[in-house]
Design a protein around this motif. Sequence first.
Motif, PDB file in Angstrom:
ATOM      1  N   GLN A 101       0.607  -1.609  -0.301  1.00 27.27           N
ATOM      2  CA  GLN A 101      -0.229   0.013  -0.131  1.00 27.27           C
ATOM      3  C   GLN A 101       1.232   1.689   0.082  1.00 27.27           C
ATOM      4  N   VAL A 102       0.654   2.052  -0.631  1.00 25.59           N
ATOM      5  CA  VAL A 102       1.359   3.418  -1.166  1.00 25.59           C
ATOM      6  C   VAL A 102       0.074   4.378  -0.343  1.00 25.59           C
ATOM      7  N   LEU A 103       0.466   5.074   0.551  1.00 20.91           N
ATOM      8  CA  LEU A 103      -0.603   6.681   0.534  1.00 20.91           C
ATOM      9  C   LEU A 103      -0.384   7.581   0.371  1.00 20.91           C
ATOM     10  N   GLY A 104      -0.551   8.789  -0.420  1.00 18.86           N
ATOM     11  CA  GLY A 104       0.060   9.742  -0.747  1.00 18.86           C
ATOM     12  C   GLY A 104       0.161  10.797   0.370  1.00 18.86           C
ATOM     13  N   LEU A 105       0.747  12.240   0.173  1.00 21.26           N
ATOM     14  CA  LEU A 105       0.427  13.507   1.445  1.00 21.26           C
ATOM     15  C   LEU A 105       0.142  13.532   1.855  1.00 21.26           C
ATOM     16  N   ARG A 106      -1.016  13.268   1.546  1.00 24.18           N
ATOM     17  CA  ARG A 106      -2.470  13.707   2.008  1.00 24.18           C
ATOM     18  C   ARG A 106      -3.155  12.641   2.396  1.00 24.18           C
ATOM     19  N   GLY A 107      -2.617  11.257   2.190  1.00 20.60           N
ATOM     20  CA  GLY A 107      -3.186   9.978   3.262  1.00 20.60           C
ATOM     21  C   GLY A 107      -3.964   9.195   1.924  1.00 20.60           C
ATOM     22  N   GLU A 108      -3.716  10.378   0.923  1.00 20.41           N
ATOM     23  CA  GLU A 108      -5.273   9.208  -0.272  1.00 20.41           C
ATOM     24  C   GLU A 108      -4.111   8.177  -1.191  1.00 20.41           C
ATOM     25  N   LEU A 109      -5.025   6.748  -1.384  1.00 27.28           N
ATOM     26  CA  LEU A 109      -4.287   6.002  -1.726  1.00 27.28           C
ATOM     27  C   LEU A 109      -3.816   6.070  -3.123  1.00 27.28           C
TER      28      LEU A 109
END
Length: 503
Positions: A101-109
């Motif tokens: 799983q990779v979540l972005g800077l804003r916690g988005e998938l």
Amino acid sequence: MPSKDGASPQQGSLFGEILDWMLAPLLLIWPISVALTWLVAQGIASRPYDRELGETARSLGLQVAAAEAPMGLAKGRDRNALAPEAAALLRADASDTVFYQVLGLRGELLSGDAALPVPVEEAPIVPWEIHFRDDEVGTDAVRVAYLWVAPEGQAGSTRTMLVQVAETLGKRARLTNEIIKGVILPQFVILPLAVLLVWLALARGISPLNELQRRIRSRESSDLSPIDEQRVPDEVAPLVRAINDLLARLDSSMSRQKHFLADAAHQLKTPLAGLRTQAELIQREIDAGRASPDEMKRSLAQIARASERAAHMVNQLLSMARAEDAEQAMRREPVNLAEIAIDTVRDFVPRALERRIDLGYDGVAPDDSRLRVQAQPVLLGELIRNLVDNALLYTPAGGVVTVRVVEDPFGQVVVLQVEDTGPGISPAEREKVFQPFYRSLGSGVEGSGLGLAIVQEIVQQHAAELTLDDTRVRRAAGGESPDGQGPGARFTIRFPATSSPTS
């Protein structure tokens, strides 16, 4: 633990008891060892896989950081953070299911599995620091490696992306089982071997006890010699010393009994021989027709005296046996010493009157509850009876015999005294008169020689103190008192006083 009927449980085998105490901890420790081995095996099995999983998460983080250009952050959700080839390689594990799983800077998938839970972090986030946790994805237990990634060119920014890689625990469980098998299976061979070695060691260790038992069993019943302590182990030596002490006491007791029986047989032989002689003599006189009534009366009187001496001897022997009976001596109760002394004096009054001896009691009243001793009543009566009997035997006509019971000034003991005005006992003989069958030479008194021996035995049974001295002061040379009478003998016995309940 005592049985229900009050009897003590039967003692089992010492070998079996020691074996139980040695094997019981061993059998208890073995399952604990299995549980500890399983925990250690889990740690050993997890360590290489955690290292591999952490490297995978770090590699994925590096790729994600390189793929996120500073100018393209706004468009990050429209692109995969991981190339399709890398994602396919990550899922190529045939043994376990791998999730990422990779979540972005804003916690988005950005990429990976949305079902993988997000960690709850309370400590400050440190970029590029790998962490591990156990978690679940659906119904599968997984091991998760995760880290926060700072995109390239964003070194001063506090915004990070989350990269997680998780895998199921199949490989770890198999490695754990292999480690446990490798450790536990040999124990199934070692444990029975250890039990066998313990059994052999115990059998070898208690062999000296078997040898000691064989030596004791091979002894004759009359052999009371000490057991050789040099041929037994140190741990058994105290037991052997105790047995030797018992053998010594048994030998001494049996020697005394043999000597006592020999003396008793010798003493009984005289009156019995007299009885037989008188009976044969009167029988011959009757057969010859020369038996006159007067001669028959004299013979019958001699037979009566001989039978009386024999009966007195038998009674004294029975009294000696009662005095030596330790079990009877233990049955004690508070006894009024003055009351027993007065009853004994009353029983001997007819005999004292016949011999013209002044027999009396001098002391406290029998209703004085202070003068009580913890004693066996029958033995205490025997003691006073033998002292009075001995005094009457040795006191000439016109003499005085006094029985006295007093309390000492401190109330610690109760004192019994029996004194007479007879010839007394010389200091050289005062130790010997308490020996069985000993009689003072030259006294001309017929007796069994057991009375004072019985007194001594009863005194010892009651932990009392016995002293013997003169009733009057002796002359320097003649051995008589200044008034011409004998110095007399005074027996003083001090019994420990006992407190009686107040009425």
